[in-house]
Design a protein around this motif. Structure first.
Motif, PDB file in Angstrom:
ATOM      1  N   ASN A  20       4.747 -10.640  -3.127  1.00 26.42           N
ATOM      2  CA  ASN A  20       4.813 -11.845  -3.956  1.00 26.42           C
ATOM      3  C   ASN A  20       5.884 -12.816  -3.457  1.00 26.42           C
ATOM      4  O   ASN A  20       5.709 -14.026  -3.544  1.00 26.42           O
ATOM      5  CB  ASN A  20       5.076 -11.476  -5.419  1.00 26.42           C
ATOM      6  CG  ASN A  20       3.817 -10.967  -6.103  1.00 26.42           C
ATOM      7  OD1 ASN A  20       2.913 -10.472  -5.439  1.00 26.42           O
ATOM      8  ND2 ASN A  20       3.750 -11.087  -7.405  1.00 26.42           N
ATOM      9  N   GLU A  40       4.276 -14.558  -0.816  1.00 30.50           N
ATOM     10  CA  GLU A  40       3.307 -15.458  -1.485  1.00 30.50           C
ATOM     11  C   GLU A  40       4.008 -16.761  -1.922  1.00 30.50           C
ATOM     12  O   GLU A  40       3.501 -17.861  -1.695  1.00 30.50           O
ATOM     13  CB  GLU A  40       2.726 -14.710  -2.690  1.00 30.50           C
ATOM     14  CG  GLU A  40       1.843 -15.506  -3.627  1.00 30.50           C
ATOM     15  CD  GLU A  40       1.442 -14.668  -4.859  1.00 30.50           C
ATOM     16  OE1 GLU A  40       0.872 -13.579  -4.676  1.00 30.50           O
ATOM     17  OE2 GLU A  40       1.701 -15.101  -5.996  1.00 30.50           O
ATOM     18  N   TYR A  41       5.181 -16.637  -2.512  1.00 30.58           N
ATOM     19  CA  TYR A  41       5.943 -17.820  -2.930  1.00 30.58           C
ATOM     20  C   TYR A  41       6.250 -18.708  -1.720  1.00 30.58           C
ATOM     21  O   TYR A  41       6.149 -19.925  -1.777  1.00 30.58           O
ATOM     22  CB  TYR A  41       7.271 -17.409  -3.586  1.00 30.58           C
ATOM     23  CG  TYR A  41       7.234 -17.131  -5.069  1.00 30.58           C
ATOM     24  CD1 TYR A  41       6.291 -16.272  -5.619  1.00 30.58           C
ATOM     25  CD2 TYR A  41       8.163 -17.713  -5.927  1.00 30.58           C
ATOM     26  CE1 TYR A  41       6.291 -15.991  -6.980  1.00 30.58           C
ATOM     27  CE2 TYR A  41       8.166 -17.448  -7.286  1.00 30.58           C
ATOM     28  CZ  TYR A  41       7.231 -16.574  -7.806  1.00 30.58           C
ATOM     29  OH  TYR A  41       7.235 -16.308  -9.144  1.00 30.58           O
ATOM     30  N   GLY A  65       8.527 -14.179 -12.144  1.00 30.42           N
ATOM     31  CA  GLY A  65       9.735 -13.434 -11.786  1.00 30.42           C
ATOM     32  C   GLY A  65       9.702 -12.616 -10.510  1.00 30.42           C
ATOM     33  O   GLY A  65      10.752 -12.252 -10.003  1.00 30.42           O
ATOM     34  N   THR A  66       8.511 -12.340  -9.972  1.00 30.65           N
ATOM     35  CA  THR A  66       8.480 -11.448  -8.804  1.00 30.65           C
ATOM     36  C   THR A  66       9.115 -12.082  -7.562  1.00 30.65           C
ATOM     37  O   THR A  66       9.746 -11.382  -6.764  1.00 30.65           O
ATOM     38  CB  THR A  66       7.043 -11.008  -8.489  1.00 30.65           C
ATOM     39  OG1 THR A  66       6.201 -12.163  -8.555  1.00 30.65           O
ATOM     40  CG2 THR A  66       6.550  -9.965  -9.457  1.00 30.65           C
ATOM     41  N   GLY A 109      -4.804  -9.829  -5.789  1.00 32.46           N
ATOM     42  CA  GLY A 109      -6.089 -10.484  -5.533  1.00 32.46           C
ATOM     43  C   GLY A 109      -6.609 -11.242  -6.739  1.00 32.46           C
ATOM     44  O   GLY A 109      -7.710 -11.789  -6.697  1.00 32.46           O
ATOM     45  N   GLY A 110      -5.827 -11.241  -7.816  1.00 33.76           N
ATOM     46  CA  GLY A 110      -6.239 -11.974  -9.012  1.00 33.76           C
ATOM     47  C   GLY A 110      -7.462 -11.342  -9.651  1.00 33.76           C
ATOM     48  O   GLY A 110      -7.861 -10.215  -9.322  1.00 33.76           O
ATOM     49  N   VAL A 126      -1.277  -4.352  -7.478  1.00 34.07           N
ATOM     50  CA  VAL A 126      -2.683  -4.729  -7.283  1.00 34.07           C
ATOM     51  C   VAL A 126      -2.690  -6.233  -7.037  1.00 34.07           C
ATOM     52  O   VAL A 126      -2.216  -6.997  -7.872  1.00 34.07           O
ATOM     53  CB  VAL A 126      -3.535  -4.409  -8.532  1.00 34.07           C
ATOM     54  CG1 VAL A 126      -4.984  -4.857  -8.328  1.00 34.07           C
ATOM     55  CG2 VAL A 126      -3.488  -2.916  -8.848  1.00 34.07           C
ATOM     56  N   ILE A 164      -3.461 -11.877  -2.106  1.00 36.27           N
ATOM     57  CA  ILE A 164      -3.223 -13.330  -2.093  1.00 36.27           C
ATOM     58  C   ILE A 164      -2.666 -13.790  -0.740  1.00 36.27           C
ATOM     59  O   ILE A 164      -2.925 -14.911  -0.318  1.00 36.27           O
ATOM     60  CB  ILE A 164      -2.243 -13.719  -3.244  1.00 36.27           C
ATOM     61  CG1 ILE A 164      -2.786 -13.261  -4.606  1.00 36.27           C
ATOM     62  CG2 ILE A 164      -1.944 -15.218  -3.250  1.00 36.27           C
ATOM     63  CD1 ILE A 164      -4.059 -13.903  -5.069  1.00 36.27           C
ATOM     64  N   LYS A 180       4.752  -4.561  -3.409  1.00 32.89           N
ATOM     65  CA  LYS A 180       4.055  -5.662  -4.105  1.00 32.89           C
ATOM     66  C   LYS A 180       5.030  -6.793  -4.430  1.00 32.89           C
ATOM     67  O   LYS A 180       4.684  -7.972  -4.349  1.00 32.89           O
ATOM     68  CB  LYS A 180       3.375  -5.140  -5.379  1.00 32.89           C
ATOM     69  CG  LYS A 180       2.690  -6.233  -6.208  1.00 32.89           C
ATOM     70  CD  LYS A 180       1.616  -6.950  -5.418  1.00 32.89           C
ATOM     71  CE  LYS A 180       0.721  -7.887  -6.178  1.00 32.89           C
ATOM     72  NZ  LYS A 180       1.219  -8.736  -7.204  1.00 32.89           N
TER      73      LYS A 180
HETATM   74  C1  6PG Z   1      -1.357 -11.254  -6.818  1.00 35.41           C
HETATM   75  C2  6PG Z   1      -0.363 -12.194  -7.456  1.00 35.41           C
HETATM   76  C3  6PG Z   1      -0.126 -11.909  -8.894  1.00 35.41           C
HETATM   77  C4  6PG Z   1       0.949 -12.797  -9.521  1.00 35.41           C
HETATM   78  C5  6PG Z   1       0.606 -14.238  -9.587  1.00 35.41           C
HETATM   79  C6  6PG Z   1       1.540 -15.085 -10.455  1.00 35.41           C
HETATM   80  O1  6PG Z   1      -0.983 -10.666  -5.819  1.00 35.41           O
HETATM   81  O2  6PG Z   1      -2.496 -11.131  -7.291  1.00 35.41           O
HETATM   82  O3  6PG Z   1       0.856 -12.055  -6.792  1.00 35.41           O
HETATM   83  O4  6PG Z   1       0.259 -10.577  -9.015  1.00 35.41           O
HETATM   84  O5  6PG Z   1       1.166 -12.350 -10.804  1.00 35.41           O
HETATM   85  O6  6PG Z   1       0.547 -14.773  -8.320  1.00 35.41           O
HETATM   86  O7  6PG Z   1       2.856 -15.082 -10.021  1.00 35.41           O
HETATM   87  P1  6PG Z   1       3.862 -16.203 -10.547  1.00 35.41           P
HETATM   88  O8  6PG Z   1       3.478 -16.506 -11.970  1.00 35.41           O
HETATM   89  O9  6PG Z   1       5.222 -15.645 -10.460  1.00 35.41           O
HETATM   90  O10 6PG Z   1       3.630 -17.396  -9.666  1.00 35.41           O
END
Ligand code: 6PG
Length: 470
Positions: free
Chosen positions: A189, A192-193, A264-265, A132-133, A130, A367, A185
Motif C-alpha cells: 500500500n 500504491e500511495y 492509514g496504511t 485488488g479491490g 488481500v 493494485i 500488504k
Molecule cells: C488494495 C488496496 C486497499 C486499500 C485502498 C484504500 O490493495 O486493494 O490497497 O487495500 O484499502 O487502496 O486505501 P486508502 O484509503 O488508504 O487510500
C-alpha cells in the motif's frame, strides 16, 4: 443424515466478503458466510444460487458448526477492534487446529499480538493481505498470507484457486511467520500511495505545461499502458479521463474535490520505515501530499496571497515523451524503496521474506500490478540477496536512460511553479543513493562541535572527538 460441512467460512459479508466467498464457490469449494446483518446474509444466499454450494447464517454457532475441520475461517471486517471482537465471539465455538485468517488491512503488530494469543489456545492465525479491490476479490485478488507454515497447507489449495493468475501462476504464496503477510500488504500500500501520487502529478504537469485536454490525457495514459508503464493504475487513470459527469456537461475528473483521503496504511509504511531507518522518500511525500491536499481552505487562502509563474509552454509531443520516461523512472524508485523496506524489515522481524516471490505474486490481481514487476521478479530471483533494486545490473540501463527526463521535468516544475513532489523525491533518492560521498561529514562535524557526539574518519578506524573551539 449428517448435515453438509462446508470447505471455507467467511465472516463479514460486505462487498469484499461477498465477492470473495462467491469467488471461492466458483472455484469448486463449498463456502459458508456469516454476518450480523441479516440482509447481507440473505443477499449472499440469493446470489449464491445453490445453498449446497454457498450458504450463510447470522448465527455464529450455526456458521462454525457448518464448517469442516480444521475450520478455515476468513475475516473480512474493518481493521481494528472489530477483528478482536469477532475473534472473541468465535473462540468458544472453535476447536484446536482451526484456522482464522484476517483478510483486512490490520496493523502488523496487532497481527503479532493476535497470533500469539490464539497460539496459546491452539488456534492458527493468519494475517493475509488481500489486494485488488472489490473486482479483484470476485475475479482473482493477489493474496499475501503470513502465519504458521504447517497450517497454510490447509488454506493453500483454496487460496491458489481463487487468486489472480499471472501466465497461469497463482498470485499467492506463503510469505513468512507471524505478521509477514500484513507487513507485506502494508508496504504494498505504501508503494500504491507512491505510484498514485506520481500518476497524479504527471497529470498536473501534462495539463498545465502541455495544455493536454482530458481526451488527450486519456489517449496518452492508454498509450503508456500499452508500453513499459503498463499497470493497473495507469490503465484506470486513462479510463478516469474518459468518464463524463452525470450531473454537468463536463468531465467527472474536473468535478472531483482535490482532497485525498487515507485509511492509514501508507502512513504506517512511512512511520515504520522511519522506525527502522529505511529511506522511502517517495512514499513519505505521497502521504504528506494527501495531508497537504486536506488543507483545502488554507491552500485557497494562500493561493490568493502569492504569485505563481505562468508555466512556459512545452512542446506537447516532447513533454509527453519526457513524462513517460520520468514516470517510468519514478515508478522504479517507488518499487525500489518498498522492496528495500521489505528486505530490511524481514531481518528486523525475522520474516525471512523471499522478495522474488513477493514481486511474483504482485504481477497480477493487486493494485500495484505492473509490467515492471516481471522485471523486478527476475532481478530478485537471480539475486535473492539484492539489497536494493538500483544495485541490480538489469536495472541500470532502465534507470540511466530515463533519469535525464526526470531531471528536466523536475527543474521545469521548480521554475514554473508546478509541484512535482513525488518525482523530485524519486530523483533526490536516486542522486543520494548513488553518491559515493554525501556532505553528511559536515553534519558529523557539527554534531561533534556542539555536542561532542564524536565522528569516524575516512582514513583510519576508531571514534574521534575534536575540541573545535580550542
Ligand atoms: C488494495 C488496496 C486497499 C486499500 C485502498 C484504500 O490493495 O486493494 O490497497 O487495500 O484499502 O487502496 O486505501 P486508502 O484509503 O488508504 O487510500
Amino acid at each position: 443424515m449428517t448435515a453438509q460441512l462446508y470447505d471455507f467460512g467467511l465472516v463479514g459479508l460486505g462487498v469484499m466478503g461477498r465477492n470473495f466467498i462467491l469467488n471461492v464457490a466458483d472455484n469448486g469449494f463449498t463456502a459458508f458466510g456469516n454476518d450480523l446483518d441479516e440482509a447481507k446474509v440473505n443477499a449472499l444466499i440469493e446470489e449464491g444460487g445453490d445453498p449446497n454450494r454457498v450458504n450463510a447464517s447470522v448465527d455464529a454457532t450455526v456458521f462454525v458448526n457448518s464448517l469442516s475441520k480444521p475450520r478455515k475461517i476468513m475475516l473480512l471486517v474493518p481493521a481494528g477492534k472489530i477483528v478482536d471482537s469477532v475473534i472473541e465471539s468465535l473462540l468458544p465455538l472453535l476447536d484446536e487446529e482451526d484456522i482464522i485468517i484476517d483478510g483486512g488491512n490490520s496493523f502488523f503488530t496487532d497481527t503479532d499480538r493476535r497470533e500469539a494469543y490464539l497460539k496459546e489456545k491452539g488456534i492458527n492465525f493468519f494475517g493475509a493481505g488481500v489486494s485488488g479491490g472489490a473486482k479483484g476479490a470476485r475475479l482473482g485478488p493477489s493474496i499475501m498470507p503470513g502465519g504458521s507454515k504447517a497450517a497454510y497447507q490447509h488454506v493453500k489449495p483454496i487460496f491458489e484457486a481463487v487468486s489472480a493468475k499471472y501466465k497461469g501462476e497463482p498470485c499467492v504464496a506463503y510469505l513468512g511467520p507471524k505478521s509477514a503477510g500484513n507487513y507485506v500488504k502494508m508496504v504494498h500500500n505504501g508503494i500504491e500511495y507512491g505510484l498514485m501520487q506520481l500518476t497524479s502529478e504527471i497529470y498536473d504537469l501534462l495539463k498545465k505545461a502541455g495544455k493536454l485536454s482530458n481526451e488527450e490525457l486519456h489517449k496518452t495514459y492508454s498509450e503508456w499502458n500499452q508500453g513499459r508503464l503498463q499497470s493497473f493504475l495507469v490503465e484506470i487513470t486513462s479510463e478516469i479521463f474518459a468518464q463524463k459527469d452525470d450531473l454537468t456537461d463536463g468531465d467527472l475528473v474536473d468535478m472531483i474535490l482535490d482532497k485525498a483521503k487515507q485509511k492509514g496504511t501508507g502512513k504506517w509504511t512511512s512511520q515504520n520505515a522511519m522506525d527502522l531507518g529505511i529511506p522511502v522518500p517517495t512514499i513519505d511525500i505521497a502521504v504528506s501530499m494527501r495531508e497537504i491536499s486536506a488543507l483545502k481552505a488554507e491552500r485557497t487562502k494562500a493561493d490568493e496571497r502569492y504569485d505563481r509563474p505562468e508555466p512556459e509552454a512545452f512542446i506537447k509531443s516532447a513533454l509527453v515523451e519526457k513524462a513517460e520516461q520520468a514516470l517510468y523512472f519514478a515508478f522504479i524508485m517507488a518499487y525500489a524503496q518498498g522492496m528495500h523496506q521489505l528486505a530490511d524489515a524481514s531481518k528486523e522481524y525475522g520474516y525471512e521474506l523471499d522478495l522474488g516471490e513477493i514481486a511474483k505474486i504482485w504481477r497480477a490481481g493487486c493494485i500495484i500490478r505492473a509490467a515492471l514487476l516481471a522485471d523486478i521478479t527476475e532481478a530478485y530471483q537471480s539475486e535473492p540477496e539484492l539489497q536494493n533494486l538500483l544495485l541490480s545490473k538489469s536495472f541500470v540501463e532502465k534507470v540511466q536512460s530515463t533519469v535525464d527526463a526526470a531531471r528536466e521535468l523536475v527543474s521545469y516544475g521548480a521554475v514554473n511553479g508546478i509541484p512535482l513532489p513525488g518525482l523530485s523525491n524519486a530523483l533526490i533518492y536516486f542522486d543520494a543513493y548513488t553518491s559515493q560521498r554525501l556532505p553528511l561529514n559536515l553534519i558529523q562535524a557539527q554534531r561533534d562541535y556542539f555536542g561532542s557526539h564524536t565522528y569516524e574518519r575516512i582514513d583510519r578506524e576508531g571514534i574521534f572527538h575534536t575540541d573545535w573551539q580550542e
